[in-house]
Design a protein around this motif. Structure first.
Motif, PDB file in Angstrom:
ATOM      1  N   GLY A 110       0.802  -1.213   0.000  1.00  0.00           N
ATOM      2  CA  GLY A 110       0.000   0.000   0.000  1.00  0.00           C
ATOM      3  C   GLY A 110       0.837   1.266   0.000  1.00  0.00           C
ATOM      4  O   GLY A 110       0.532   2.233  -0.711  1.00  0.00           O
ATOM      5  N   GLU A 111       1.918   1.286   0.774  1.00  0.00           N
ATOM      6  CA  GLU A 111       2.771   2.473   0.825  1.00  0.00           C
ATOM      7  C   GLU A 111       3.471   2.691  -0.515  1.00  0.00           C
ATOM      8  O   GLU A 111       3.628   3.839  -0.956  1.00  0.00           O
ATOM      9  CB  GLU A 111       3.792   2.347   1.944  1.00  0.00           C
ATOM     10  CG  GLU A 111       3.195   2.448   3.343  1.00  0.00           C
ATOM     11  CD  GLU A 111       4.261   2.479   4.423  1.00  0.00           C
ATOM     12  OE1 GLU A 111       5.463   2.603   4.067  1.00  0.00           O
ATOM     13  OE2 GLU A 111       3.906   2.367   5.612  1.00  0.00           O
ATOM     14  N   ARG A 112       3.902   1.609  -1.141  1.00  0.00           N
ATOM     15  CA  ARG A 112       4.568   1.737  -2.446  1.00  0.00           C
ATOM     16  C   ARG A 112       3.578   2.261  -3.484  1.00  0.00           C
ATOM     17  O   ARG A 112       3.932   3.106  -4.323  1.00  0.00           O
ATOM     18  CB  ARG A 112       5.121   0.372  -2.857  1.00  0.00           C
ATOM     19  CG  ARG A 112       5.925   0.379  -4.143  1.00  0.00           C
ATOM     20  CD  ARG A 112       7.284   1.052  -3.982  1.00  0.00           C
ATOM     21  NE  ARG A 112       8.017   1.040  -5.244  1.00  0.00           N
ATOM     22  CZ  ARG A 112       8.816   0.055  -5.633  1.00  0.00           C
ATOM     23  NH1 ARG A 112       8.997  -1.002  -4.835  1.00  0.00           N
ATOM     24  NH2 ARG A 112       9.458   0.108  -6.782  1.00  0.00           N
ATOM     25  N   ILE A 113       2.353   1.780  -3.441  1.00  0.00           N
ATOM     26  CA  ILE A 113       1.317   2.273  -4.346  1.00  0.00           C
ATOM     27  C   ILE A 113       1.067   3.762  -4.109  1.00  0.00           C
ATOM     28  O   ILE A 113       0.950   4.550  -5.054  1.00  0.00           O
ATOM     29  CB  ILE A 113       0.023   1.451  -4.162  1.00  0.00           C
ATOM     30  CG1 ILE A 113       0.210   0.044  -4.729  1.00  0.00           C
ATOM     31  CG2 ILE A 113      -1.170   2.146  -4.810  1.00  0.00           C
ATOM     32  CD1 ILE A 113      -0.897  -0.928  -4.379  1.00  0.00           C
ATOM     33  N   ALA A 114       1.007   4.153  -2.850  1.00  0.00           N
ATOM     34  CA  ALA A 114       0.731   5.557  -2.525  1.00  0.00           C
ATOM     35  C   ALA A 114       1.836   6.481  -3.013  1.00  0.00           C
ATOM     36  O   ALA A 114       1.570   7.592  -3.476  1.00  0.00           O
ATOM     37  CB  ALA A 114       0.541   5.709  -1.016  1.00  0.00           C
ATOM     38  N   GLY A 115       3.086   6.040  -2.940  1.00  0.00           N
ATOM     39  CA  GLY A 115       4.195   6.932  -3.236  1.00  0.00           C
ATOM     40  C   GLY A 115       4.752   6.857  -4.636  1.00  0.00           C
ATOM     41  O   GLY A 115       5.638   7.647  -4.986  1.00  0.00           O
ATOM     42  N   ALA A 116       4.261   5.938  -5.464  1.00  0.00           N
ATOM     43  CA  ALA A 116       4.813   5.774  -6.812  1.00  0.00           C
ATOM     44  C   ALA A 116       4.492   6.967  -7.698  1.00  0.00           C
ATOM     45  O   ALA A 116       3.489   7.661  -7.515  1.00  0.00           O
ATOM     46  CB  ALA A 116       4.270   4.495  -7.439  1.00  0.00           C
ATOM     47  N   ASP A 117       5.355   7.199  -8.685  1.00  0.00           N
ATOM     48  CA  ASP A 117       5.080   8.248  -9.665  1.00  0.00           C
ATOM     49  C   ASP A 117       3.869   7.901 -10.523  1.00  0.00           C
ATOM     50  O   ASP A 117       3.150   8.790 -10.980  1.00  0.00           O
ATOM     51  CB  ASP A 117       6.291   8.458 -10.572  1.00  0.00           C
ATOM     52  CG  ASP A 117       7.483   9.024  -9.824  1.00  0.00           C
ATOM     53  OD1 ASP A 117       7.363  10.130  -9.272  1.00  0.00           O
ATOM     54  OD2 ASP A 117       8.525   8.347  -9.783  1.00  0.00           O
ATOM     55  N   ALA A 118       3.648   6.616 -10.747  1.00  0.00           N
ATOM     56  CA  ALA A 118       2.480   6.169 -11.511  1.00  0.00           C
ATOM     57  C   ALA A 118       2.129   4.757 -11.062  1.00  0.00           C
ATOM     58  O   ALA A 118       3.009   3.962 -10.745  1.00  0.00           O
ATOM     59  CB  ALA A 118       2.755   6.187 -13.011  1.00  0.00           C
ATOM     60  N   VAL A 119       0.831   4.479 -11.035  1.00  0.00           N
ATOM     61  CA  VAL A 119       0.329   3.134 -10.752  1.00  0.00           C
ATOM     62  C   VAL A 119      -0.563   2.736 -11.920  1.00  0.00           C
ATOM     63  O   VAL A 119      -1.510   3.465 -12.263  1.00  0.00           O
ATOM     64  CB  VAL A 119      -0.454   3.070  -9.435  1.00  0.00           C
ATOM     65  CG1 VAL A 119      -0.942   1.640  -9.178  1.00  0.00           C
ATOM     66  CG2 VAL A 119       0.403   3.560  -8.274  1.00  0.00           C
ATOM     67  N   ILE A 120      -0.254   1.605 -12.533  1.00  0.00           N
ATOM     68  CA  ILE A 120      -0.972   1.156 -13.722  1.00  0.00           C
ATOM     69  C   ILE A 120      -1.584  -0.206 -13.423  1.00  0.00           C
ATOM     70  O   ILE A 120      -0.867  -1.178 -13.170  1.00  0.00           O
ATOM     71  CB  ILE A 120      -0.025   1.068 -14.931  1.00  0.00           C
ATOM     72  CG1 ILE A 120       0.599   2.445 -15.210  1.00  0.00           C
ATOM     73  CG2 ILE A 120      -0.763   0.551 -16.160  1.00  0.00           C
ATOM     74  CD1 ILE A 120       1.692   2.426 -16.266  1.00  0.00           C
ATOM     75  N   VAL A 121      -2.905  -0.283 -13.444  1.00  0.00           N
ATOM     76  CA  VAL A 121      -3.628  -1.534 -13.220  1.00  0.00           C
ATOM     77  C   VAL A 121      -4.034  -2.092 -14.576  1.00  0.00           C
ATOM     78  O   VAL A 121      -4.556  -1.361 -15.430  1.00  0.00           O
ATOM     79  CB  VAL A 121      -4.875  -1.320 -12.339  1.00  0.00           C
ATOM     80  CG1 VAL A 121      -5.581  -2.658 -12.079  1.00  0.00           C
ATOM     81  CG2 VAL A 121      -4.499  -0.652 -11.018  1.00  0.00           C
ATOM     82  N   GLY A 122      -3.806  -3.372 -14.803  1.00  0.00           N
ATOM     83  CA  GLY A 122      -4.117  -3.985 -16.077  1.00  0.00           C
ATOM     84  C   GLY A 122      -5.469  -4.665 -16.094  1.00  0.00           C
ATOM     85  O   GLY A 122      -6.091  -4.903 -15.056  1.00  0.00           O
TER      86      GLY A 122
END
Length: 378
Positions: free
Chosen positions: A78-90
């Protein structure tokens, strides 16, 4: 964006190409991102049917993590998702709707959906039976990345409320798909998982020519074909060809066949990764017809487009080999110039940069999926 980006992908599968075209697409794209100096984490649901058939369990071009369920995904990443420059769900991610809700609620970077099955997705959204994307989520996404281009992008914007629909086609890994000096075993081959709606084209464009040309050799490779199919004696069946053997498989064919699912034909502008792979390997391609194909690979210059068995029979039995080689060389030139994993990674980075800049210039108050509904009257 000049600094290395931190991009999180949540996708169907990176580790296994068994029965899906997603893995090879993600592999080419993520290798391209690595070549360009960017970081990626791929999060994949740990499911038994891929666990039993993993042909890339430890990729060397990105970080990979398997998660057991949505709760574990959020607890551990969850923290990595929150802080990423972009999150891409397929597309086709298990519990995809709930996963997208979590991303929309948590991610501070660009939030995108990568639809590797766009025509299928849109048809399921219309029927109301799509279990990996909800219609009301589409306007809340910062970008909708589509495997289909052309008119589909207008449909996504006008009918489904997508804010920034862009075509992001599949791509070929240019380091792994190239011509090989291998003895030809087959005159025409096909590589693909069984599909009810592709089978009539396979019957028409490969099995019927095989019956008419019993002195030539044919091959169909891929899983899940029903036991009741009447294969001609000169058609060899191979259950599975792993990505590491694709180039050699193509190289052993004088020609290769591309056939397309009906949803993709109806949408148009929906090339398959097999088309790009075969072209990169320098193998002459015969394909069924769909809108946009001749814009990608000019008909008769870079590809043969066949509507009936007669056209395939004529190519196999009568065409001078030189013409086939020239067509294949032109197709390879086009694909390597426009449709490699590095090309596609650069395209993705440009799209993310544009969306990030637009986000930065907008209000800090971001739309939530639960508060945004698509109005079909708009």
């Amino acid at each position: 964006m000049t600094k290395p980006l931190d991009i999180v992908f949540i996708g169907l599968s990176l580790t296994s190409s068994w029965g899906n075209g997603h893995a090879t697409t993600y592999r080419a794209l993520l290798r391209g991102l690595a070549r360009l100096g960017h970081r990626a984490l791929f999060l994949e649901r740990d499911v038994s049917w891929y666990a039993e058939n993993r042909d890339l369990p430890r990729p060397d071009f990105c970080n990979l993590a398997l998660y057991s369920d949505r709760a574990a995904l959020i607890r551990d990443y969850g923290e990595r998702i929150a802080g990423a420059d972009a999150v891409i769900v397929g597309s086709f991610v298990p519990e995809g709707i709930a996963v997208i809700d979590e991303v929309l609620a948590r991610a501070q970077g660009v939030r995108a959906f990568y639809d590797i099955d766009t025509p299928v997705t849109l048809a399921r959204l219309e029927r109301g039976d799509c279990d990996y994307l909800a219609r009301h989520q589409i306007p809340a996404l910062d970008a909708y990345l589509s495997f289909s281009g052309g008119e589909v992008l207008d449909v996504l914007a006008d009918h489904f409320g997508a804010v920034a629909p862009h075509a992001l086609y599949c791509a070929v890994d240019e380091d792994r798909y190239r011509p090989l000096d291998i003895t030809k075993r087959w005159d025409l081959g096909y590589l693909g998982t069984y599909s009810d709606d592709r089978q009539p084209a396979l019957e028409r464009l490969l099995l019927e020519p095989a019956r008419r040309l019993p002195h030539l050799r044919f091959v169909v490779a891929g899983p899940q074909y029903p036991a009741g199919i009447a294969w001609p004696a000169n058609v060899e069946r191979i259950e599975h060809v792993g990505p590491e053997d694709h180039a050699a498989f193509y190289a052993a064919q004088r020609h290769t066949l591309n056939v397309t699912r009906q949803d993709m034909i109806a949408a148009g502008w929906s090339p398959s990764v097999r088309l790009f792979e075969a072209a990169a390997c320098g193998v002459p391609i015969i394909s069924d017809r769909w809108r946009g194909l001749d814009e990608l690979l000019p008909e008769d210059e870079a590809i043969v487009i066949a509507d009936e068995a007669e056209r395939v029979v004529a190519v196999l039995a009568e065409e001078p080999p030189r013409e086939a080689r020239e067509r294949a060389a032109r197709a390879r030139e086009i694909i390597l110039a426009n449709h490699t994993g590095t090309n596609r990674a650069a395209q993705l980075l440009a799209l993310l940069s544009g969306r990030a800049a637009r986000r930065a210039a907008a209000s800090p108050e971001r739309p939530k999926a639960s508060a945004t509904a698509f109005d079909p009257r708009r």
